[in-house]
Design an enzyme around this catalytic site. Structure first.
Site, short mmCIF file in Angstrom:
data_model
loop_
_atom_site.label_atom_id
_atom_site.label_comp_id
_atom_site.label_asym_id
_atom_site.label_seq_id
_atom_site.Cartn_x
_atom_site.Cartn_y
_atom_site.Cartn_z
N SER A 141 -7.26 10.82 4.15
CA SER A 141 -5.97 10.19 3.86
C SER A 141 -5.72 10.10 2.36
O SER A 141 -5.07 9.17 1.89
CB SER A 141 -5.91 8.80 4.50
OG SER A 141 -7.01 8.02 4.08
N ASP A 180 -0.33 1.31 -4.55
CA ASP A 180 -1.35 0.49 -5.20
C ASP A 180 -2.42 1.32 -5.90
O ASP A 180 -3.42 0.78 -6.38
CB ASP A 180 -1.99 -0.49 -4.21
CG ASP A 180 -2.73 0.19 -3.06
OD1 ASP A 180 -2.30 1.29 -2.66
OD2 ASP A 180 -3.71 -0.37 -2.57
N LYS A 214 -11.52 3.22 -3.34
CA LYS A 214 -11.04 4.55 -3.67
C LYS A 214 -10.14 4.45 -4.90
O LYS A 214 -9.55 3.40 -5.15
CB LYS A 214 -10.30 5.18 -2.49
CG LYS A 214 -9.30 4.31 -1.77
CD LYS A 214 -8.82 5.02 -0.52
CE LYS A 214 -7.85 4.15 0.29
NZ LYS A 214 -8.55 3.08 1.02
N ASP A 220 -4.65 3.71 -5.03
CA ASP A 220 -5.96 4.14 -4.54
C ASP A 220 -5.92 5.49 -3.83
O ASP A 220 -6.96 6.06 -3.52
CB ASP A 220 -6.61 3.07 -3.65
CG ASP A 220 -5.77 2.71 -2.44
OD1 ASP A 220 -4.68 3.27 -2.27
OD2 ASP A 220 -6.22 1.85 -1.65
N ARG A 221 -4.73 6.02 -3.59
CA ARG A 221 -4.60 7.34 -2.97
C ARG A 221 -3.89 8.29 -3.93
O ARG A 221 -3.13 7.86 -4.79
CB ARG A 221 -3.80 7.25 -1.66
CG ARG A 221 -4.41 6.34 -0.62
CD ARG A 221 -3.44 6.16 0.54
NE ARG A 221 -3.83 5.09 1.42
CZ ARG A 221 -4.36 5.26 2.62
NH1 ARG A 221 -4.55 6.48 3.09
NH2 ARG A 221 -4.69 4.22 3.37
N ASP A 223 -0.08 6.64 -4.57
CA ASP A 223 0.58 5.69 -3.68
C ASP A 223 0.85 4.40 -4.43
O ASP A 223 0.55 4.27 -5.63
CB ASP A 223 -0.23 5.46 -2.41
CG ASP A 223 -1.45 4.60 -2.60
OD1 ASP A 223 -1.91 4.44 -3.75
OD2 ASP A 223 -1.98 4.07 -1.60
N GLU A 253 -11.93 10.17 2.01
CA GLU A 253 -11.26 10.17 3.30
C GLU A 253 -10.15 11.20 3.30
O GLU A 253 -9.59 11.51 2.24
CB GLU A 253 -10.67 8.78 3.60
CG GLU A 253 -11.70 7.68 3.67
CD GLU A 253 -11.09 6.33 3.97
OE1 GLU A 253 -11.71 5.57 4.72
OE2 GLU A 253 -9.98 6.04 3.47
N SER A 307 0.84 -1.20 0.00
CA SER A 307 0.00 0.00 0.00
C SER A 307 0.88 1.25 0.00
O SER A 307 1.71 1.42 -0.88
CB SER A 307 -0.96 -0.02 1.19
OG SER A 307 -1.89 1.02 1.12
N HIS A 308 0.72 2.14 1.00
CA HIS A 308 1.50 3.36 1.03
C HIS A 308 2.65 3.26 2.04
O HIS A 308 3.23 4.28 2.42
CB HIS A 308 0.60 4.55 1.39
CG HIS A 308 -0.16 4.35 2.68
ND1 HIS A 308 -1.21 3.47 2.77
CD2 HIS A 308 0.00 4.88 3.91
CE1 HIS A 308 -1.67 3.48 4.01
NE2 HIS A 308 -0.96 4.32 4.72
#
Length: 516
Positions: free
Chosen positions: A332, A244, A343, A246-247, A242, A330, A71-72
Site C-alpha cells: 500500500s 500524513d 513507514k 507515511d505513504r 499521502d 507494504e 491519513s489517505h
C-alpha cells in the site's frame, strides 16, 4: 485540549469518524499515564507528519503520542477523521495495547474540559498554564515541525550526493506532489531549501483541511496531476505523498510507474547506496503478506531472512525492536526502516534519489535492470471500496469455506491458454517470532503451482463502510516477457478471483473502485 481520568483512544484498528472539520496531523507528548497529562509537545500550527511524530517520540523519550489525521482518506466536512495512538518506541500501538485501551474506554464515566485554554500553535516555545491540578504549571511546547526529523535524515543520507543530483551539471528535474496534506512544509524545507530542488518542483504544498477536494492517496487513480506532468517527459523523477506523509508513490520519466512491491525490493537491493546501512548493516527484511514476493528474491541473494506479517506497521515494530529487521514495506505504498517505527514516505523518496545519484541511471533503467537480475513480479490490487459491511463479511466467510475445503486443494482452473493448479490455500496466520503472539484470519491465500498468488483481504480502515481487496501476483523470469502490461498478464488470475468470489454478482458492482 482535554484531560481524562483515564487514557482514552480508539478501538482495535485505525477507525475514521466523520467530523465537521478534519484536522491534519497533531502530535501529543504524554509525560505520564498514571494520572493526568502533564506536558504536551505539538508541531507548529498543529502540523506533523506521522514519521516526524515517531521521530520526536523517540528523540524526547516520550511515553507515547496521538495523531489526528484522515491519513489517505477524504478529509474536510463530511470526510474522514481518525486517531492514531503511538507507543513509546514511536510505532503504532500493538494489538494488546489497543485492546486494553478499547476496554478502558468503555468504562469512562466523566472527563473535564478546559474551554478557556488558549494555545498559540503558531508560536514556537513553551507556554505554561495553571489548570488547578497536580501539574503546576501545565506545559505546552510548540516545536518546529520539520527540524528534528530533518536532523535524523541528515544522519542517514549523503545529502551532498543528493544535492549534486538535483543541482549539479547532470542534474535531473523532479516533480513532487504533497497532495495538500502535511507534507508541504517538509517538501519545501528538505527537498527545496536543504537539497536545492527548484521551488516550482513542489506542487500542492499548502495543507488544506479537505486536501483540495481529492483523496490524498498516492496512486495512479488520485495522483493524476503528477502523472500527467510526468508523462510530458520534462521530469526525470516524480513522487507523491499521502496526507500524513507515511505513504508515497514513485514515477519515472514519461510516467513510468514503479509499483510499491517493486520499489521495496529495489530499495533492498541497493541499500549499499545509503550511508546508514553501510554503517549499521542489514539484518533482515519484513513485508506484509499481500505484498509481492519480489523482496524474497533479493533477500535470498543477500542471505538475510524475510518476515511475512499481517498488514499493519505495528507488526514490524517488534521485529525492529528485537534487531531482526532493517527494512520493511507494504504493497500500500508504505516503506521504512529501523531508523523509526513508522513507514516513512520522504525517507523512501530520499532513498530513491540516493540510488539515482549512485547508479547514474534513470528510474526506468534501474527497474528494468532489477527485473533482468531477479525476475519480474507482475502484480496488481483491486479495491472494492464503500461496500456494505455485512455483504463484504459474507463474501469473505463463504470464500474461506470454499478455498479451505479439501475438495478445493489441487483444483485446476483453465482460463484461455492458461492452466492454474492450486498448490495450497489458507487463512493467513502470523506467529510473532519475538513474543509468540498469534494473529489469525489476516487474509485468504490461494497459491498455485507456478508460484502465482491470489489474496483476498478485508480492510479495517473504516467502521462505516467496508473495503474488500483482491491481490494478484505472477512471477516471470524470462526478460523477453518483462514488457507486458500487468493487467494483461494477470487477467486470467483476476478472472479466477472474480469467479470464485462472485463479488460483482453479490455487490452489484461492475468493477473495482481503484486498481493499483
Amino acid at each position: 485540549i482535554f484531560l481524562c481520568k483515564r487514557v482514552c483512544s480508539v478501538p482495535r484498528f485505525y477507525r475514521f469518524y466523520p467530523v465537521p472539520i478534519s484536522l491534519l496531523c497533531v502530535c501529543v507528548y504524554i509525560q505520564t499515564f498514571k494520572s493526568l497529562i502533564g506536558r504536551l509537545v505539538i508541531g507548529q500550527n498543529g502540523i506533523l507528519s506521522t514519521p516526524a511524530v515517531s521521530c520526536i517520540i523517540r528523540k524526547i523519550k516520550a511515553a507515547g503520542g496521538i495523531i489526528l489525521t484522515a491519513s489517505h482518506s477524504p478529509g474536510g466536512p463530511g470526510g474522514e477523521f481518525g486517531v492514531k495512538f503511538e507507543v513509546a518506541n514511536g510505532g503504532p500501538a500493538p494489538d494488546m495495547v489497543s485492546e486494553k485501551i478499547y476496554q478502558i474506554s468503555k468504562t469512562l464515566e466523566e472527563y473535564a474540559i478546559c474551554p478557556d485554554l488558549r494555545v498559540d500553535l503558531s508560536r514556537l516555545g513553551r507556554q505554561e498554564f495553571d489548570l488547578e491540578n497536580k501539574f503546576k504549571p501545565f506545559r505546552v511546547e510548540i516545536v518546529d515541525s520539520v527540524e528534528i526529523y530533518l536532523n535524523l535524515l541528515r544522519s542517514i543520507f549523503d545529502f551532498s550526493a543528493i544535492r549534486n543530483l538535483l543541482t549539479g551539471p547532470n542534474q535531473i528535474k523532479i516533480r513532487i506532489d504533497a497532495m495538500n496534506g502535511v507534507m508541504g512544509p517538509y517538501v519545501r524545507r528538505i527537498l527545496c531549501d536543504e537539497l536545492g530542488a527548484p521551488a516550482n518542483s513542489a506542487i500542492n504544498c499548502i495543507p488544506l483541511e479537505d486536501f483540495g477536494g481529492q483523496p490524498p492517496d498516492p496512486n495512479l487513480t488520485y495522483a493524476t496531476a503528477l502523472l500527467e506532468a510526468m508523462k510530458g517527459g520534462e521530469y526525470g523523477f516524480g513522487a507523491a505523498f499521502d496526507a500524513d506523509g507515511d505513504r508515497y508513490m514513485i514515477l519515472g520519466q514519461n510516467g513510468f510507474f514503479v509499483n510499491a512491491s517493486d520499489s521495496l525490493a529495489i530499495i533492498a537491493a541497493n541499500l549499499s547506496c545509503i550511508p546508514y546501512f553501510c554503517q549499521m548493516g542489514v539484518r533482515g527484511f519484513g513485508r506484509s503478506m499481500p505484498t509481492s514476493t519480489a523482496l524474497d528474491k533479493v533477500a535470498k541473494v543477500m542471505k538475510v531472512p524475510v518476515y511475512e506479517t499481517p498488514a499493519g506497521w505495528r507488526y514490524f515494530s517488534n521485529l525492529m525492536d528485537s534487531g531482526r529487521c532493517s527494512l520493511c514495506g507494504e504493497e500500500s505504498f508504505g516503506t521504512g526502516s529501523d531508523h523509526l517505527r513508522e513507514k516513512d514516505g520522504l525517507w523512501a523518496v530520499l532513498v530513491w534519489l540516493s540510488i539515482l545519484a549512485a547508479r547514474k541511471q534513470s528510474v526506468e533503467e534501474i527497474v528494468r535492470d532489477h527485473w533482468a537480475k531477479f525476475g519480474r513480479h507482475y502484480y496488481c490490487r483491486f479495491d472494492y471500496e464503500a461496500l456494505e459491511p455485512r455483504t463484504a463479511y459474507f463474501i469473505m466467510r463463504d470464500l474461506e469455506a470454499l478455498i479451505t475445503d479439501k475438495s478445493f486443494s489441487h483444483q485446476q482452473f483453465a482460463v484461455g491458454n492458461n492452466i492454474y493448479s492450486v498448490e495450497r490455500t489458507d487463512s493467513f496466520e502470523y506467529i510473532d517470532p519475538v513474543d509468540g503472539t498469534v494473529t489469525k484470519r489476516q487474509g485468504l491465500r490461494i497459491i498455485f503451482s507456478d508460484a502465482s498468488r491470489l489474496i483476498f483481504r478485508m480492510s479495517a480502515s473504516s467502521h462505516v463502510r467496508a473495503t474488500l481487496r483482491i491481490y494478484a501476483e505472477s512471477y516471470e523470469k524470462d526478460p523477453s516477457q518483462h514488457n507486458k502490461e500487468p493487467q494483461a498478464v494477470l487477467s486470467p488470475l483476476i478472472a479466477i478471483a472474480l469467479k470464485i468470489s462472485q463479488i460483482h454478482e453479490r455487490t452489484g458492482r461492475k468493477g473495482p473502485t481503484v486498481i493499483t
